[in-house]
Design a protein around this motif. Structure first.
Motif: not given
Length: 109
Positions: A28-34, A62-71, A85-90
């Motif tokens: 999880d910690g490897d993904i950075v959404c900026k 959930q929120v993981e770092g600066d991304c939304y994470e979905v299981y 991406h939490p701004v665009t939901l891409e």
């Protein structure tokens, strides 16, 4: 005889460790959404529709770092982990069994 077995076992462990450490990490910690400050993020509840449109069964968001994470589970029943991406939901990256199965074009995070 025992020291020879120990040497072989040690060599195997060292080789396995070298391979594991050289492989790319998919934690999880490897993904950075900026994504910038959370005040600019869309509500995580809006992500439910995107998950539904993917034909996934939502298990957890959930929120993981600066991304939304979905299981979730795909319509074929496969367990996946996806980052949006939490701004665009891409949809940015999707993993199944630790293997990356999707990455958005141009996404390097």
């Amino acid at each position: 005889m025992i020291s020879l077995r120990f040497a072989k076992a040690s060599a195997l462990v060292a080789a396995a460790a070298a391979i594991a450490l050289s492989a790319p990490l998919h934690a999880d910690g490897d993904i950075v959404c900026k994504a910038g400050p959370q005040s600019g993020w869309q509500k995580i509840a809006k992500l439910k529709k995107k998950v539904w449109l993917e034909e996934w069964t939502l298990l957890k968001m959930q929120v993981e770092g600066d991304c939304y994470e979905v299981y979730a589970r795909t319509k074929e029943g496969q367990a996946i982990e996806a980052f949006f991406h939490p701004v665009t939901l891409e949809k940015l990256v999707v993993f199944r069994r630790g293997q990356e199965i999707y990455r958005a074009e141009g996404f390097t995070g």
